[in-house]
Design a protein around this motif. Structure first.
Motif, short mmCIF file in Angstrom:
data_model
loop_
_atom_site.label_atom_id
_atom_site.label_comp_id
_atom_site.label_asym_id
_atom_site.label_seq_id
_atom_site.Cartn_x
_atom_site.Cartn_y
_atom_site.Cartn_z
N GLY A 1 0.80 -1.22 0.00
CA GLY A 1 0.00 0.00 0.00
C GLY A 1 0.83 1.26 0.00
N GLY A 2 2.16 1.13 0.00
CA GLY A 2 3.05 2.29 -0.03
C GLY A 2 3.17 2.85 -1.44
N GLU A 3 3.97 3.89 -1.55
CA GLU A 3 4.08 4.63 -2.80
C GLU A 3 5.54 4.73 -3.23
OE1 GLU A 3 0.98 8.21 -3.43
OE2 GLU A 3 2.90 8.79 -2.56
N ILE A 4 5.78 4.51 -4.52
CA ILE A 4 7.09 4.77 -5.12
C ILE A 4 6.91 5.96 -6.05
CG2 ILE A 4 8.93 3.92 -6.61
CD1 ILE A 4 8.17 1.07 -5.67
N ILE A 5 7.73 6.96 -5.86
CA ILE A 5 7.70 8.14 -6.72
C ILE A 5 9.00 8.15 -7.51
CG2 ILE A 5 7.55 10.65 -6.84
CD1 ILE A 5 6.48 9.18 -3.63
N VAL A 6 8.91 7.86 -8.80
CA VAL A 6 10.09 7.90 -9.67
C VAL A 6 10.30 9.34 -10.09
CG1 VAL A 6 10.99 7.23 -11.94
CG2 VAL A 6 9.82 5.54 -10.50
N VAL A 7 11.53 9.82 -9.90
CA VAL A 7 11.85 11.21 -10.19
C VAL A 7 13.00 11.28 -11.20
CG1 VAL A 7 12.69 13.38 -9.23
CG2 VAL A 7 11.18 11.93 -7.88
N HIS A 8 12.83 12.13 -12.18
CA HIS A 8 13.92 12.45 -13.10
C HIS A 8 13.95 13.96 -13.24
CE1 HIS A 8 16.76 12.33 -16.36
NE2 HIS A 8 15.94 13.06 -17.09
N VAL A 9 15.15 14.52 -13.26
CA VAL A 9 15.29 15.96 -13.38
C VAL A 9 16.00 16.29 -14.68
CG1 VAL A 9 16.16 18.06 -12.31
CG2 VAL A 9 15.40 16.15 -10.86
N VAL A 10 15.34 17.09 -15.51
CA VAL A 10 15.94 17.60 -16.73
C VAL A 10 16.68 18.88 -16.34
CG1 VAL A 10 15.49 18.51 -19.05
CG2 VAL A 10 14.10 16.61 -18.16
N GLU A 11 17.99 18.82 -16.46
CA GLU A 11 18.78 19.97 -16.03
C GLU A 11 18.63 21.14 -17.00
OE1 GLU A 11 22.68 19.54 -14.10
OE2 GLU A 11 22.52 17.44 -14.74
N ASN A 12 18.56 22.32 -16.42
CA ASN A 12 18.55 23.53 -17.24
C ASN A 12 19.96 23.76 -17.78
OD1 ASN A 12 15.86 24.10 -16.64
ND2 ASN A 12 16.42 25.22 -14.79
N VAL A 13 20.04 24.15 -19.05
CA VAL A 13 21.33 24.51 -19.64
C VAL A 13 21.49 26.01 -19.49
CG1 VAL A 13 22.68 24.55 -21.77
CG2 VAL A 13 21.17 22.61 -21.28
N PRO A 14 22.59 26.46 -18.84
CA PRO A 14 22.77 27.90 -18.68
C PRO A 14 22.77 28.61 -20.04
CG PRO A 14 24.42 26.68 -17.42
CD PRO A 14 23.68 25.69 -18.28
N SER A 15 22.15 29.77 -20.08
CA SER A 15 22.01 30.49 -21.35
C SER A 15 23.35 30.92 -21.93
CB SER A 15 21.10 31.71 -21.17
OG SER A 15 21.64 32.58 -20.21
#
Length: 136
Positions: free
Chosen positions: A31-45
């Motif tokens: 009954g627990g939760e798995i939260i898959v996270v991915h972060v798209v990194e910002n490219v400095p301008s």
């Protein structure tokens, strides 16, 4: 063991992602939760001025890839894609979701981050919950 697990995955490391996701599935309570996270990194301008469509496409592709991975592995999970700095975004999601465990991978370090990878190191130092770091 854990009610809510944030599992931080990197789209470029699919085998490690599968290991991390299997570890999360083994540790989550019924009954627990798995939260898959991915972060798209910002490219400095100052490095590149990317059109917004490139970032939007990266977010959409990441969402689809991780949803397919969870489906293929038969692991029910909530997939969340963010933009920004990985450690900051992962910690924010863990706080928002009141996670009691963060699972993150770490690469072979260099001298600038000898013991853990830079993202894993920041997460370990600033997390308000337990952190499992998968090496290799």
């Amino acid at each position: 063991m854990y009610r809510k697990i944030v599992c931080a995955l990197d789209i470029g490391r699919s085998q490690k992602g599968e290991r991390l996701l299997r570890r999360a599935a083994a540790l989550v309570d019924d009954g627990g939760e798995i939260i898959v996270v991915h972060v798209v990194e910002n490219v400095p301008s100052y490095l590149a001025d990317l059109p917004q469509a490139v970032v939007t496409d990266a977010i959409r592709d990441s969402q689809e890839n991780f949803e397919n991975l969870c489906h293929r592995m038969a692991i029910p999970a909530i997939v969340t894609i963010r933009t920004g700095r990985p450690a900051t975004a992962i910690l924010a999601i863990a706080d928002e979701r009141k996670a009691d465990l963060i699972i993150v991978g770490s690469h072979i370090p260099d001298f600038s981050n000898y013991f853990l990878g830079a993202t894993a190191d920041r997460i370990v130092r600033h997390a308000k919950c337990s952190v499992l770091v998968e090496r290799g």
